[in-house]
Design a protein around this motif. Structure first.
Motif, PDB file in Angstrom:
ATOM      1  N   HIS A 186       0.806  -1.218   0.000  1.00 19.09           N
ATOM      2  CA  HIS A 186       0.000   0.000   0.000  1.00 19.09           C
ATOM      3  C   HIS A 186       0.846   1.279   0.000  1.00 19.09           C
ATOM      4  N   THR A 187       2.158   1.125  -0.076  1.00 17.76           N
ATOM      5  CA  THR A 187       3.038   2.293  -0.108  1.00 17.76           C
ATOM      6  C   THR A 187       2.802   3.079  -1.389  1.00 17.76           C
ATOM      7  N   LEU A 188       2.672   4.389  -1.256  1.00 16.46           N
ATOM      8  CA  LEU A 188       2.364   5.230  -2.408  1.00 16.46           C
ATOM      9  C   LEU A 188       3.614   5.640  -3.165  1.00 16.46           C
ATOM     10  N   GLN A 189       3.499   5.614  -4.485  1.00 16.84           N
ATOM     11  CA  GLN A 189       4.550   6.150  -5.347  1.00 16.84           C
ATOM     12  C   GLN A 189       4.371   7.641  -5.578  1.00 16.84           C
ATOM     13  N   SER A 190       3.153   8.120  -5.387  1.00 16.78           N
ATOM     14  CA  SER A 190       2.855   9.529  -5.645  1.00 16.78           C
ATOM     15  C   SER A 190       1.708   9.965  -4.744  1.00 16.78           C
ATOM     16  N   ALA A 191       1.807  11.188  -4.208  1.00 16.82           N
ATOM     17  CA  ALA A 191       0.757  11.763  -3.376  1.00 16.82           C
ATOM     18  C   ALA A 191       0.894  13.279  -3.415  1.00 16.82           C
ATOM     19  N   VAL A 192      -0.155  13.964  -2.963  1.00 16.95           N
ATOM     20  CA  VAL A 192      -0.140  15.425  -2.914  1.00 16.95           C
ATOM     21  C   VAL A 192       0.497  15.830  -1.590  1.00 16.95           C
ATOM     22  N   LEU A 193       1.776  16.208  -1.657  1.00 15.06           N
ATOM     23  CA  LEU A 193       2.576  16.503  -0.466  1.00 15.06           C
ATOM     24  C   LEU A 193       3.184  17.906  -0.489  1.00 15.06           C
ATOM     25  N   GLY A 194       2.928  18.639  -1.557  1.00 21.91           N
ATOM     26  CA  GLY A 194       3.555  19.950  -1.688  1.00 21.91           C
ATOM     27  C   GLY A 194       4.848  19.915  -2.465  1.00 21.91           C
ATOM     28  N   TYR A 195       5.284  18.723  -2.871  1.00 21.73           N
ATOM     29  CA  TYR A 195       6.488  18.544  -3.680  1.00 21.73           C
ATOM     30  C   TYR A 195       6.071  18.329  -5.139  1.00 21.73           C
ATOM     31  N   PRO A 196       7.018  18.366  -6.079  1.00 22.75           N
ATOM     32  CA  PRO A 196       6.667  18.016  -7.463  1.00 22.75           C
ATOM     33  C   PRO A 196       6.002  16.651  -7.511  1.00 22.75           C
ATOM     34  N   LEU A 197       4.909  16.558  -8.254  1.00 24.50           N
ATOM     35  CA  LEU A 197       4.115  15.333  -8.285  1.00 24.50           C
ATOM     36  C   LEU A 197       4.798  14.280  -9.152  1.00 24.50           C
ATOM     37  N   ALA A 198       5.067  13.120  -8.555  1.00 21.79           N
ATOM     38  CA  ALA A 198       5.812  12.073  -9.263  1.00 21.79           C
ATOM     39  C   ALA A 198       4.982  11.419 -10.352  1.00 21.79           C
ATOM     40  N   LEU A 199       3.717  11.147 -10.065  1.00 22.35           N
ATOM     41  CA  LEU A 199       2.825  10.486 -11.012  1.00 22.35           C
ATOM     42  C   LEU A 199       1.468  11.162 -10.974  1.00 22.35           C
ATOM     43  N   ILE A 200       0.887  11.393 -12.144  1.00 17.30           N
ATOM     44  CA  ILE A 200      -0.453  11.967 -12.270  1.00 17.30           C
ATOM     45  C   ILE A 200      -1.199  11.169 -13.324  1.00 17.30           C
ATOM     46  N   ASP A 201      -2.409  10.739 -13.020  1.00 15.72           N
ATOM     47  CA  ASP A 201      -3.250  10.107 -14.033  1.00 15.72           C
ATOM     48  C   ASP A 201      -4.191  11.177 -14.557  1.00 15.72           C
ATOM     49  N   PHE A 202      -4.023  11.543 -15.828  1.00 18.78           N
ATOM     50  CA  PHE A 202      -4.761  12.668 -16.403  1.00 18.78           C
ATOM     51  C   PHE A 202      -4.941  12.426 -17.897  1.00 18.78           C
ATOM     52  N   PRO A 203      -5.983  11.682 -18.276  1.00 17.15           N
ATOM     53  CA  PRO A 203      -6.195  11.374 -19.690  1.00 17.15           C
ATOM     54  C   PRO A 203      -6.328  12.634 -20.536  1.00 17.15           C
ATOM     55  N   THR A 204      -5.873  12.537 -21.775  1.00 15.68           N
ATOM     56  CA  THR A 204      -5.906  13.702 -22.665  1.00 15.68           C
ATOM     57  C   THR A 204      -7.287  13.961 -23.248  1.00 15.68           C
ATOM     58  N   GLU A 205      -8.168  12.966 -23.220  1.00 19.20           N
ATOM     59  CA  GLU A 205      -9.501  13.126 -23.782  1.00 19.20           C
ATOM     60  C   GLU A 205     -10.548  12.639 -22.782  1.00 19.20           C
ATOM     61  N   PRO A 206     -11.758  13.216 -22.817  1.00 21.77           N
ATOM     62  CA  PRO A 206     -12.827  12.725 -21.943  1.00 21.77           C
ATOM     63  C   PRO A 206     -13.244  11.308 -22.321  1.00 21.77           C
ATOM     64  N   MET A 207     -13.892  10.641 -21.405  1.00 21.99           N
ATOM     65  CA  MET A 207     -14.438   9.309 -21.649  1.00 21.99           C
ATOM     66  C   MET A 207     -15.950   9.413 -21.826  1.00 21.99           C
ATOM     67  N   ALA A 208     -16.472   8.752 -22.851  1.00 25.92           N
ATOM     68  CA  ALA A 208     -17.905   8.773 -23.110  1.00 25.92           C
ATOM     69  C   ALA A 208     -18.652   7.965 -22.061  1.00 25.92           C
ATOM     70  N   LEU A 209     -19.805   8.469 -21.660  1.00 25.89           N
ATOM     71  CA  LEU A 209     -20.689   7.758 -20.742  1.00 25.89           C
ATOM     72  C   LEU A 209     -21.985   7.397 -21.445  1.00 25.89           C
ATOM     73  N   GLN A 210     -22.658   6.388 -20.914  1.00 25.00           N
ATOM     74  CA  GLN A 210     -23.901   5.896 -21.492  1.00 25.00           C
ATOM     75  C   GLN A 210     -24.980   5.828 -20.420  1.00 25.00           C
ATOM     76  N   PRO A 211     -26.247   5.942 -20.810  1.00 17.74           N
ATOM     77  CA  PRO A 211     -27.327   5.764 -19.838  1.00 17.74           C
ATOM     78  C   PRO A 211     -27.200   4.412 -19.140  1.00 17.74           C
ATOM     79  N   GLY A 212     -27.370   4.422 -17.827  1.00 17.87           N
ATOM     80  CA  GLY A 212     -27.219   3.204 -17.046  1.00 17.87           C
ATOM     81  C   GLY A 212     -25.863   3.053 -16.391  1.00 17.87           C
ATOM     82  N   ASP A 213     -24.873   3.856 -16.803  1.00 17.09           N
ATOM     83  CA  ASP A 213     -23.557   3.801 -16.177  1.00 17.09           C
ATOM     84  C   ASP A 213     -23.635   4.267 -14.718  1.00 17.09           C
TER      85      ASP A 213
END
Length: 274
Positions: free
Chosen positions: A188-215
Motif C-alpha cells: 500500500h506504499t504510495l509512489q505519488s501523493a499530494v505533499l507539496g512537492y513536485p508530483l511524481a505520477l499523475i493520471d490525467f487522460p488527454t480526452e474525456p471518456m464517453a458515458l452511457q445511460p445506465g452507467d
C-alpha cells in the motif's frame, strides 16, 4: 481491481436534465477502525455558463496520509483548494482540472513549510472527476480508485499509484507468489501523493471518456478495497433499480458487515447516469 479499459470518446452534448442530489449523486463515509476520519470529499456544481445548475458535477475525494502529520487536515485543505481553484480559473475544463491539482499541491506545500522541521510532511491522495450525462474527465494522484460500472461489468479506470501494480507484475513474472504479494508489507506504499512537492505520477487522460445511460461512476478512498471486486460488482448489479444514495449506503453496509479488524476510513461517492 487495477484493470483499465478503453471507451471511445465523443463530443459532449448538452445534458438533457440537471443531476438531482441523492437520486443521481450522493456520497457516504465510514470511519472504520481508525481513530480519526482522514478522508474528505466534496461535490460541486460545475455547470458552464448558459447551462442549468448541476448539469455538470465535480466530485473530489482526498484520503489523508495517516502516517503523516495532519492527514485529516491535508485532505480537507487539498479538496477545498482544488474546488476553489477549479471555479476561480478560466479556461477549458481540462486546463482547470490540472490547474486545480497544482493549486491544491502548492497549498499543502505552503502549510507544510510553516510546520516544525521535525514534523513529517502533510499529505493526501486526490481524485477528482468531472461528470456530465454524456462524458467524464478525471485527474488523480495516489491510490484512490475511480470505477465505472457498465452492463454488469465493474472496471477501475484510473491508475493505482501504490506499489500494488509493481508487485502484481512481479507475480506475473513468477518473482512473487500471489500469497506473498497479498501479505507484502509495502503493497500500500504510495509512489505519488499530494505533499507539496513536485508530483511524481499523475493520471490525467488527454480526452474525456464517453458515458452511457445506465452507467454508474464511483469515486472512493482505498477503504473500499475491503470488498472483493466480484462482491462490489454483484452489489452494483442492483444499482439500476435504485438511487445513488441507496447505492452508497449499500456499499458501506457491505464493508461494515465484513467487520475487518483493521478497516481503513472508507469514502464512497456515486454518480448515476440516467
Amino acid at each position: 481491481m487495477t484493470a483499465r479499459f478503453s471507451i471511445p470518446i465523443m463530443p459532449d452534448l448538452a445534458p438533457s436534465a440537471p443531476f438531482v442530489q441523492e437520486q443521481d449523486f450522493s456520497a457516504r463515509q465510514y470511519r472504520g477502525k481508525r481513530e480519526n476520519q482522514e478522508d474528505y470529499y466534496a461535490f460541486a456544481d460545475a455547470a458552464e455558463p448558459g447551462e442549468t445548475s448541476l448539469q455538470r458535477l465535480l466530485l473530489v475525494v482526498g484520503d489523508g496520509l495517516g502516517a503523516h502529520a495532519g492527514g485529516s487536515v491535508a485532505s480537507y485543505v487539498g479538496v477545498n483548494a482544488f474546488v476553489r481553484a477549479f471555479h476561480e480559473h478560466p479556461g477549458s475544463q481540462s486546463f482547470r482540472l490540472r490547474t486545480a491539482l497544482d493549486t491544491s499541491n502548492e497549498t499543502i506545500g505552503m502549510i507544510t513549510a510553516r510546520m516544525p522541521s521535525v514534523a513529517p510532511p502533510m499529505g493526501t491522495t486526490l481524485l477528482s472527476v468531472l461528470v456530465s450525462r454524456t462524458q467524464m474527465e478525471w485527474i488523480s494522484v495516489g491510490d484512490s480508485p475511480l470505477f465505472l460500472y457498465r452492463r454488469g461489468q465493474l472496471m477501475r479506470i484510473n491508475a493505482d499509484h501504490s506499489l500494488t501494480p509493481i508487485l502484481e507484475e512481479r507475480v506475473r513474472q513468477g518473482l512473487l507468489t500471489a500469497e506473498e504479494m497479498a501479505n507484502h508489507p509495502e503493497r500500500h506504499t504510495l509512489q505519488s501523493a499530494v505533499l507539496g512537492y513536485p508530483l511524481a505520477l499523475i493520471d490525467f487522460p488527454t480526452e474525456p471518456m464517453a458515458l452511457q445511460p445506465g452507467d454508474i461512476v464511483i469515486a472512493a478512498s482505498d477503504g473500499i478495497f475491503t470488498l472483493e471486486h466480484k462482491a462490489l460488482e454483484e452489489l452494483l448489479s442492483f444499482g439500476k433499480h435504485t438511487t445513488a444514495d441507496k447505492i452508497a449506503d449499500a456499499i458501506l453496509f457491505a464493508i461494515r458487515r465484513i467487520n475487518f479488524d483493521r478497516q481503513d476510513n472508507a469514502t464512497v461517492g456515486v454518480v448515476k447516469i440516467n
